[in-house]
Structures are given as structure tokens and as C-alpha cells.
Design a protein around this motif. Sequence first.
Motif, PDB file in Angstrom:
ATOM      1  N   THR A 119       0.827  -1.204   0.000  1.00 24.22           N
ATOM      2  CA  THR A 119       0.000   0.000   0.000  1.00 24.22           C
ATOM      3  C   THR A 119       0.863   1.257   0.000  1.00 24.22           C
ATOM      4  O   THR A 119       0.569   2.229  -0.721  1.00 24.22           O
ATOM      5  CB  THR A 119      -0.928   0.000   1.224  1.00 24.22           C
TER       6      THR A 119
ATOM      7  N   ALA B  55       2.308   1.685  -3.406  1.00 24.12           N
ATOM      8  CA  ALA B  55       1.263   2.067  -4.359  1.00 24.12           C
ATOM      9  C   ALA B  55       0.928   3.554  -4.264  1.00 24.12           C
ATOM     10  O   ALA B  55       0.646   4.208  -5.279  1.00 24.12           O
ATOM     11  CB  ALA B  55       0.010   1.236  -4.107  1.00 24.12           C
ATOM     12  N   LYS B  56       0.964   4.112  -3.050  1.00 24.86           N
ATOM     13  CA  LYS B  56       0.678   5.537  -2.885  1.00 24.86           C
ATOM     14  C   LYS B  56       1.707   6.393  -3.612  1.00 24.86           C
ATOM     15  O   LYS B  56       1.369   7.386  -4.265  1.00 24.86           O
ATOM     16  CB  LYS B  56       0.666   5.893  -1.388  1.00 24.86           C
TER      17      LYS B  56
ATOM     18  N   GLN C 199      -4.639   3.214  -7.129  1.00 21.25           N
ATOM     19  CA  GLN C 199      -3.705   2.737  -6.114  1.00 21.25           C
ATOM     20  C   GLN C 199      -3.757   1.221  -5.958  1.00 21.25           C
ATOM     21  O   GLN C 199      -2.722   0.563  -5.819  1.00 21.25           O
ATOM     22  CB  GLN C 199      -4.023   3.434  -4.787  1.00 21.25           C
TER      23      GLN C 199
ATOM     24  N   TRP D 259      -1.696  -0.514  -8.574  1.00 23.52           N
ATOM     25  CA  TRP D 259      -0.254  -0.457  -8.318  1.00 23.52           C
ATOM     26  C   TRP D 259       0.150  -1.484  -7.264  1.00 23.52           C
ATOM     27  O   TRP D 259       1.191  -2.147  -7.392  1.00 23.52           O
ATOM     28  CB  TRP D 259       0.153   0.945  -7.868  1.00 23.52           C
TER      29      TRP D 259
ATOM     30  N   GLU E 258       1.182   5.984  -7.398  1.00 22.15           N
ATOM     31  CA  GLU E 258      -0.026   6.680  -7.854  1.00 22.15           C
ATOM     32  C   GLU E 258       0.235   8.182  -7.994  1.00 22.15           C
ATOM     33  O   GLU E 258      -0.304   8.830  -8.907  1.00 22.15           O
ATOM     34  CB  GLU E 258      -1.168   6.439  -6.876  1.00 22.15           C
TER      35      GLU E 258
END
Length: 486
Positions: free
Chosen positions: A130, A133-134, A145, A148, A137
Amino acid sequence: MTSQTTLAGPGRPPEGPDRSDRTGPEEGLQAGLKNRHLSMIAIGGVIGAGLFVGSSAGIAAAGPAILLSYALVGLMVVFVMRMLGEMAAARPASGSFSAYADQALGRWAGFSIGWLYWFFWVVVLAVEATAGAKILENWVPGVPQWAWALIVMLVLTATNLVSVGSYGEFEFWFAGIKVVAIGAFVLIGLLAVFGVLPGSDNAGSGLAHLTDTGGFFPKGPGAILTGVLMVVFSFMGSEIVTLAAGESENPQRAVQKATNSVIWRIAVFYLGSILVVLTLLPWNDPSILEKGSYVAALDSIGIPHAGQVMDVIVLTAVLSCLNSGLYTASRMAFSLGHRGDAPKAFARTNKRGVPQAAILSSVVFGFVAVFFNYQWPDTVFAFLLNSSGAVALFVWLVICFTQLRMRAIILRESPEKLVVRMWLFPYLTWATIAMISFVLVYMLTDDAGREQVLLSLLVAVLVVAVSLVREARRRRGDVPAGTVDS
């Protein structure tokens, strides 16, 4: 075509020839990790993403005294790694401390700490996926997100499935980037601190910022312990090299090098970098919390695009943690399967020496945790996060108690393999147990810490209960040796 390792019966070592003198990889695995892989895993393993993103909160809570918090936790990690190194150098195993706890404390201990450690890393997979992914993004907002997170997990799963060598190669470069980045940060920062960096925007106050804003203890000496609670979990991962050593050609040498170098690694990467931040800026400078400690420090020097540079470094740290987390979870699952404490499929390796089922099972649970993070972040995932929060401290405690028993076992069975020794045994071992226990008790006085300890303890009690029930059934003959009841 797969090759299956032999499973252990209750309370027995694996069947077949005595393997106590082996120096190669554990049965079924292959010696695919080179010395340079293990060296970088050892160096980079102690640098987690938490160092880059979590240090600002610690500085805000304790001021310059956070240096003592890092030093105390670092000392604890040095002692724990020395104990673990003693056992791993004598008996390299993919299950590391879980396998040693099995031998020294009993099957219930190896089963319990192995599954708790696996659970910890599966939750970490979701957290790191996570976080990565942030960042991605922000760079490519057209891709959501969750996509990703999925892409990152799939890529690193494929890497681990190819071979242990591909894991080692990826980790070599990931860790290398972290090491170079933080080394450069410390060097450039120190030059700026003492006013000898050409073109620096920082006035270069030397060590004055350590005491010029409320003194060295602006929040009082008690803030050191608050800082300990905030930084202790950023050290998790230093033990990974002892698991990876089981898939190298000379695990004893690899463990010796990693154990002997842990002191300078912690001193340079943790204490050195935090010292740079605290001497470049006053501890209460608003930019430390707003931008993050490292970005704020780089901005104060005048490094262009400091935020973007740090995003790249943090993303690298996240990918490194994901890569190692997947590897660590799968090897722990492999070891549990090998000892009959997990499904038999976990102990099978393919022709490349990869425990495919163990990897895929860990990934599946990682994906489920990622889903929970997006669907129920404040309920289900918060429970997972808090219930694994104190596992690091439980693991360290088990390592301490295991080493107390394993020393006698090694001396009795193969004294020539005691090439790494814990200092001042058993006094420092007991002192470390007291330190860890104190941290756990002190966490109960903190609102966030109390929830983590109690929920982690609840999960630990449930896992231990399962292990004791299984052992009771085995003794009655309800569960065949080398199997896991469903």
C-alpha cells in the motif's frame, strides 16, 4: 516435477542421515545466494522503510533524546543478533529461530513463534504494498492505487518464484540503493553541519541544535521510553540474513560476517542519519513533521527536488521490504512444513529449489490483507496490524530464551561449531530479556502500545493453544507424525 523434503516426526529431527554437520543449504533448497547477496542482505536488512517515514514522529515526541531511544533499541538488537548468530552459525536452517526454539524449548515454541512470525510478515506485505502504491499513484495518477499494489505484489512474487538467486539479485540492488543513499545523506549532512559543504543553504551550526531548543531532553528523560516504543519496530528485519544463510554455500561464514557487522550498521545508518537531521535543524522545526525528517534536512541544505529524491529512496526501501518479506514468510512456511507443523505442500520444492506452494500461500494471504486494507482499513486491517504489532518483541524474547538452552545443546553435540559466542553469557542474555520485557510492560502504559501488546498477546495465546492441542492429539496418536491436522 517436484522434490519433497522429509518431514519430521514429533520431537525428532528430520529422518534420514544425520545432518548436524552440514554446511550447505537445507534439504530441498538450493545454494543460490552468493556472498555479495548475503552481504547486502545483511547490510540492507536493518534499513527498513520505517526509518525514512517514521523517524519524524519520534523526533517530535522526544526531541534530540530520540538518539538515546535509537541507541537503546540498537543495543537490544545487537545483543539479540549476537545470540541468533551463535545458534545460526552452529546450525544454519531456513527456519532460523523457529527451528532452534523447536529443538531447545519444544515443538510448541517452534510452531508458535514460526506461525506468529509468518503472520507478521504477511501483514507487512500489505502495509508495504500500500505504501509503495501511494508513491506510484502520485507519479502516475492514471493508474488506481489498488492496481499499483497488485502490480508490485505480482512482480515480486514472480521474482521469488524464479529462483532464490533472483530474489538475492533484486535484494542486492534494492539494498545497495538504500545503503548508498543513506551513506551519501550522512556524509553530505555532516559536511553541511560543520559548514564545509560548498553551496549549502544551511548555516552549519555544528552540534548546537542538540541543546539550543529546550536542551537535550526538552520533553523530559521519560520521553526516551516513548521514543523507544516509536522506533523499536523499524529495526525488524535484521534477522532475515540468518534465514537466507540457509540457502548459501557457506552459511557459517555468512552468519559470522552479518553478526560481527551489525554494530556499525546500526551506528551509521540509524544513529548517524538521525544525528544529521537533529544537527541540521532544531528538533521542533515544523518542516520535520510536515515534510518528513530526511526531506526537511535535505531541503535545509538546498538539495533540489529533495521530496522526489526521497520518494525514490522510500519506494526502493518499500520494494526491498516487500521482496524480503515474501522471501522470509515463504521460508518460514517451508521450515514449518519441513517439521510437520504446516501442510506437507509447504515443504516441497520444485526443480529450481524454490518452495513454490509456500511462496504462493504467503502471497495469497498477503493479497487478502491488502484487500482488507482497502475495504475495511479502520476495522479488520487495523486489527491485523495491531495484533501483529508486538510480534517483533515476542520473537526477540524467544530468541533469548532459546539461546539459553541451545548453548548447552551445541556444547554437548558439536562444540567445535560454537564459532560465534554471546558476550558475557548468560548475564547479557538475561539482561536483554529484562530489557525486552520492560519495553512490553511499558507499552501497556501507552494507549496505542497497549492495544498492540494485548491484541498480539491474544493472537499468541491462540496460536500456543493450537500447538498444545496438536501435541496432545499427537501423543494420543490422533495425528500421524509429520502431518498437520486441518
